[in-house]
Design a protein around this motif. Structure first.
Motif, PDB file in Angstrom:
ATOM      1  N   HIS A  52       0.848  -1.198   0.000  1.00 45.45           N
ATOM      2  CA  HIS A  52       0.000   0.000   0.000  1.00 45.45           C
ATOM      3  C   HIS A  52       0.878   1.242   0.000  1.00 45.45           C
ATOM      4  N   GLY A  53       0.247   2.348  -0.379  1.00 50.68           N
ATOM      5  CA  GLY A  53       0.954   3.612  -0.365  1.00 50.68           C
ATOM      6  C   GLY A  53       1.118   4.135   1.048  1.00 50.68           C
ATOM      7  N   GLY A  54       1.958   5.151   1.188  1.00 47.47           N
ATOM      8  CA  GLY A  54       2.205   5.706   2.508  1.00 47.47           C
ATOM      9  C   GLY A  54       3.258   4.916   3.259  1.00 47.47           C
ATOM     10  N   ALA A  55       3.268   5.087   4.591  1.00 49.97           N
ATOM     11  CA  ALA A  55       4.295   4.477   5.425  1.00 49.97           C
ATOM     12  C   ALA A  55       4.042   2.984   5.607  1.00 49.97           C
ATOM     13  N   VAL A  60       9.372   2.151   5.026  1.00 50.28           N
ATOM     14  CA  VAL A  60       9.453   2.276   3.573  1.00 50.28           C
ATOM     15  C   VAL A  60       8.188   2.989   3.113  1.00 50.28           C
ATOM     16  N   ASN A  61       8.353   4.121   2.479  1.00 53.18           N
ATOM     17  CA  ASN A  61       7.197   4.882   1.982  1.00 53.18           C
ATOM     18  C   ASN A  61       6.770   4.320   0.636  1.00 53.18           C
ATOM     19  N   GLY A  62       5.550   3.832   0.583  1.00 52.91           N
ATOM     20  CA  GLY A  62       5.017   3.296  -0.663  1.00 52.91           C
ATOM     21  C   GLY A  62       4.494   4.405  -1.556  1.00 52.91           C
ATOM     22  N   GLU A  70      -5.784   6.238  -1.515  1.00 51.91           N
ATOM     23  CA  GLU A  70      -4.602   6.856  -0.938  1.00 51.91           C
ATOM     24  C   GLU A  70      -4.731   6.855   0.585  1.00 51.91           C
ATOM     25  N   PRO A  71      -3.700   6.412   1.316  1.00 57.36           N
ATOM     26  CA  PRO A  71      -3.810   6.234   2.779  1.00 57.36           C
ATOM     27  C   PRO A  71      -4.173   7.502   3.534  1.00 57.36           C
ATOM     28  N   GLU A  72      -3.703   8.678   3.070  1.00 56.90           N
ATOM     29  CA  GLU A  72      -3.962   9.891   3.831  1.00 56.90           C
ATOM     30  C   GLU A  72      -5.417  10.317   3.779  1.00 56.90           C
ATOM     31  N   LEU A  73      -6.246   9.666   2.959  1.00 60.08           N
ATOM     32  CA  LEU A  73      -7.659  10.029   2.847  1.00 60.08           C
ATOM     33  C   LEU A  73      -8.584   8.926   3.372  1.00 60.08           C
ATOM     34  N   GLU A  74      -8.049   8.022   4.176  1.00 62.83           N
ATOM     35  CA  GLU A  74      -8.893   6.986   4.767  1.00 62.83           C
ATOM     36  C   GLU A  74      -9.803   7.590   5.838  1.00 62.83           C
ATOM     37  N   THR A  86      -2.787   6.870  12.739  1.00 59.93           N
ATOM     38  CA  THR A  86      -1.433   7.117  12.250  1.00 59.93           C
ATOM     39  C   THR A  86      -0.610   7.758  13.360  1.00 59.93           C
ATOM     40  N   ALA A  87       0.706   7.640  13.214  1.00 63.74           N
ATOM     41  CA  ALA A  87       1.616   8.175  14.229  1.00 63.74           C
ATOM     42  C   ALA A  87       2.754   8.930  13.561  1.00 63.74           C
ATOM     43  N   GLU A  88       3.139  10.022  14.182  1.00 64.90           N
ATOM     44  CA  GLU A  88       4.308  10.791  13.765  1.00 64.90           C
ATOM     45  C   GLU A  88       5.293  10.817  14.927  1.00 64.90           C
ATOM     46  N   VAL A  89       6.568  10.535  14.615  1.00 67.46           N
ATOM     47  CA  VAL A  89       7.598  10.455  15.651  1.00 67.46           C
ATOM     48  C   VAL A  89       8.590  11.593  15.440  1.00 67.46           C
TER      49      VAL A  89
END
Length: 703
Positions: free
Chosen positions: A253-256, A281-283, A530-534, A539-542
């Protein structure tokens, strides 16, 4: 009180030396000629030279300063495994007691300063600097004058990652090594990992499993490697130990894509903290293939074409039906189109190669048989995407709803067409849905009628809506009191129905226009998963050790976030509202590795820290790394497990370590409170003495 002889010559040293040489020559001449007063003349010259040298007795009133010993304790993560933490604490307690005893000696006062190398947090900004043991020693010693240092004692497992930072020290440095003899461990070292990968294709990962220390033979042959992507096990091959190996992974899948490689811990290993490597790995999609079928030429046709052509990652196949097969007006086909419409090839043979199919004002006129349209329905259920951009025909007998496609459509046309000015409104559900949430448009104020309640005040009007009754899915936009945009999931695929063909008015800037580009872009990308529009996503940001978790939902409010560390410890925190359909929670990660996140409904992962922590590159305890510094300063390296050494004071320059003991040098530093100078040869006295000796020598020689 301390006394010593001091000189303050009245003449430069060169002149004084010249006078001494002349005096010596004169005395030798007298001796050679047999002058009986040569000895008296020598004493007279000596008295005169002494007066010129101006000697005095220097007396200093001194206050002794205590010597300073430094104890550096290694509290890093590697020195906390396999019972080392207890060893360290025990050694520190015994050393503290021994130093307190030495410090109580009034003849050799001693001050002890303690420093501690704290463990790094899971994601420090400098990522993974390892154990900076000698930096801590240097920092503690910088506050002390070098002539007061009696020595330093380091309590550590010996794994210092700054062993070259301090090449010398003005006092003995002793190393007390924790751990035990015969330790062994295995380490997974990541050699190469891609940062990006194309969705649907494979990437290659290079790694190596190393055996460290006195590993048994069975641990140096092979090991089972487990590869997980987003927390799910995808492969578990057997790989050799001690040699580079490669593994291929498909980007699903796309994204992280959070990837973790791990080797199960064996009995006897020191730790499993270095048995895993975590990376992301960013898809990315190589090319998104879109099929746009326009049922007839109209002003909005170019809107879709320009939007899709502007995206460099989109391969667009666009067909416009200029006339149906039943229309016979005598105009040759080659004058109406560049190529004929390859219906069978597109809708039967290659339909699965497209990521999105758009029917733009399509009407049922015999161009696509029902079998082809039924195949499109199968394509959607198996993971494809279809967007219906409705025109007036959608409300009549030529509607796509009157084909097998109706089984997947989220709304039923009522046959009513509303043709009046209106401004599109985002529904309550639309405020939460990522396709329409936060849509804004900055531009000139619109003209015309006042915007209805809930509408964006600066969006231009549309003038046509094909009325639909929602049968499934989520209505995210309304227009003129009717559903305007409905989104739905069918099987593994997705469907969207836009009940108007007037989006092009925004493109033309009518009444200030609107966010048509962003709306249509989000809509197309949501359909293409696209994952960012689910709609439902965790999701997590570090950033360093800080982890921020975002929960998006169009359904219910999430509850508590549960974060599980690599070692199994749990952190719980509440989500806080961050906007419609959006909640956030944050926590500090105390260790590196793969954290598992869940709110009870969805699960996610967060990779904290570097792919392979430097702290655990080699956790086997050793004194070899610090032996050079210890030997250069006459110190010693001893194992805590062999017993704590005796502690004694030694003279400067002597060996400071031996069998079962270590020593701290006596620096004997002091501060001067007062200085007294007493002249030993006053000028008048020495001049009188010299003159008297010269007269006696003359009298004797005169006889």
């Amino acid at each position: 009180m301390n006394a010593e002889l001091d000189f303050a010559p009245l003449l430069p040293m060169e002149a004084l030396a010249a006078l001494a040489a002349l005096s010596l020559a004169a005395v030798v001449l007298c001796l050679w000629r047999g002058a009986p007063g040569w000895a008296l003349r020598a004493l007279a010259a000596l008295a005169l030279l002494t007066a010129l040298a101006n000697p005095s007795l220097r007396q200093e009133l001194r206050d002794p300063l205590p010597d300073v010993a430094i104890v550096v304790t290694d509290a890093s993560a590697s020195n906390a495994i396999d019972g080392r933490a207890a060893q360290t604490q025990g050694a520190e307690d015994e050393l503290r007691a021994a130093l307190d005893t030495l410090a109580a000696d009034p003849d050799a006062p001693l001050e002890v300063r303690y420093a501690r190398v704290a463990p790094h947090s899971g994601g420090v900004s400098d990522a993974d600097r390892g154990t900076r043991l000698l930096e801590a020693l240097e920092s503690a010693a910088a506050e002390v004058a070098p002539d007061r240092l009696a020595g330093a004692v380091l309590i550590t497992d010996g794994q210092a990652h700054d062993a070259e930072a301090l090449e010398s020290f003005p006092a003995p440095v002793h190393v007390l090594v924790t751990g035990r003899e015969g330790e062994w461990d295995r380490r997974l070292a990541l050699e190469a990992a891609p940062a990006f990968g194309i969705v649907g294709e494979e990437v290659e990962i290079a790694f190596r499993i190393e055996a460290l220390g006195d590993a048994p033979e069975t641990a140096t042959r092979s090991a089972r490697l487990e590869m997980r992507v987003d927390g799910k096990l995808v492969a578990a091959p057997e790989v050799p130990v001690g040699r580079s190996a490669r593994l291929r992974m498909k980007i699903e899948h796309g994204g992280a894509n959070v990837v973790s490689l791990s080797v199960p811990m064996r009995e006897g290993e020191l730790t499993d903290r270095n048995n895993a490597a975590v990376f992301t790995v960013n898809g990315v999609r190589d090319r998104l293939r879109v099929l746009l079928v326009s049922g007839e030429p109209h002003p909005g046709e170019r809107t879709w074409r320009n939007l899709l052509k502007a995206d460099p990652s989109v391969d667009l196949v666009h067909f416009t039906i200029l006339r149906p097969p039943t229309k016979q007006d005598g105009v040759p086909v080659f004058e109406l189109s560049l190529i004929s419409f390859p219906t069978r090839e597109l809708f039967m043979d290659k339909v699965d190669e497209f990521d999105l199919i758009i029917f733009d004002r399509y009407r049922r006129r015999g161009v696509l048989p029902n079998a082809y349209i039924e195949n499109v329905g199968r394509y959607v259920r198996e993971g494809g995407a279809v967007l219906i951009a409705s025109g007036p025909a959608f409300a009549g007998v030529e509607s796509l709803y009157r084909t097998p496609l109706r089984d997947i459509l989220p709304g039923r046309p009522t046959a009513r067409i509303i043709e009046e000015g209106f401004r599109p409104e985002i529904t309550e559900m639309g405020q939460r849905h990522p396709v329409t949430a936060g849509l804004t448009h900055e531009g000139p104020a619109p003209v015309g009628d006042a915007a209805p309640a809930g509408a964006a005040p600066n969006w231009g009007r549309w003038f046509r809506v094909i009325e639909m009754e929602p049968t499934s899915g989520q209505t995210v936009m309304n227009g003129a009191g009717a559903p305007l945009l409905i989104l739905d999931r069918v099987g593994e695929g997705r469907v969207a129905a836009l009940a108007s063909d007037h989006a092009w008015l925004w493109t033309r800037g009518f009444e200030g226009g609107g966010p048509q580009a962003e709306l249509l872009r989000r809509l197309a990308h949501w359909l293409m998963k696209e994952p960012e529009l689910e709609e439902e996503a965790l999701t997590a940001e570090v950033a360093g050790a800080a982890v921020e978790v975002t929960r998006r939902s169009v359904a219910t409010e999430p509850g508590r976030l549960t974060a599980v560390s690599p070692s199994g410890e749990t952190i719980e925190t509440m989500f806080e509202p961050a906007g419609p359909g959006l909640w956030r929670a944050a926590f500090e990660a105390g260790e590196t590795g793969l954290w598992t996140l869940t709110d009870g409904v969805l699960e996610g992962v967060a990779a904290v820290g570097p792919p392979a922590p430097k702290e655990f590159e080699n956790p086997v305890s050793t004194g070899a790394l610090l032996a050079g510094l210890s030997e250069a300063t006459r110190g010693g390296v001893l194992r805590v497990a062999d017993g704590m050494p005796d502690l004694r004071r030694v003279r400067p320059g002597r060996a400071a370590a031996g069998r079962g003991w270590i020593g701290l040098a006596r620096a004997d530093a002091y501060s001067v409170r007062d200085i007294a100078l007493t002249p030993l040869a006053p000028g008048w006295l020495m001049l009188l003495l010299s003159a008297g000796l010269a007269v006696l020598a003359w009298r004797r020689e005169g006889r």
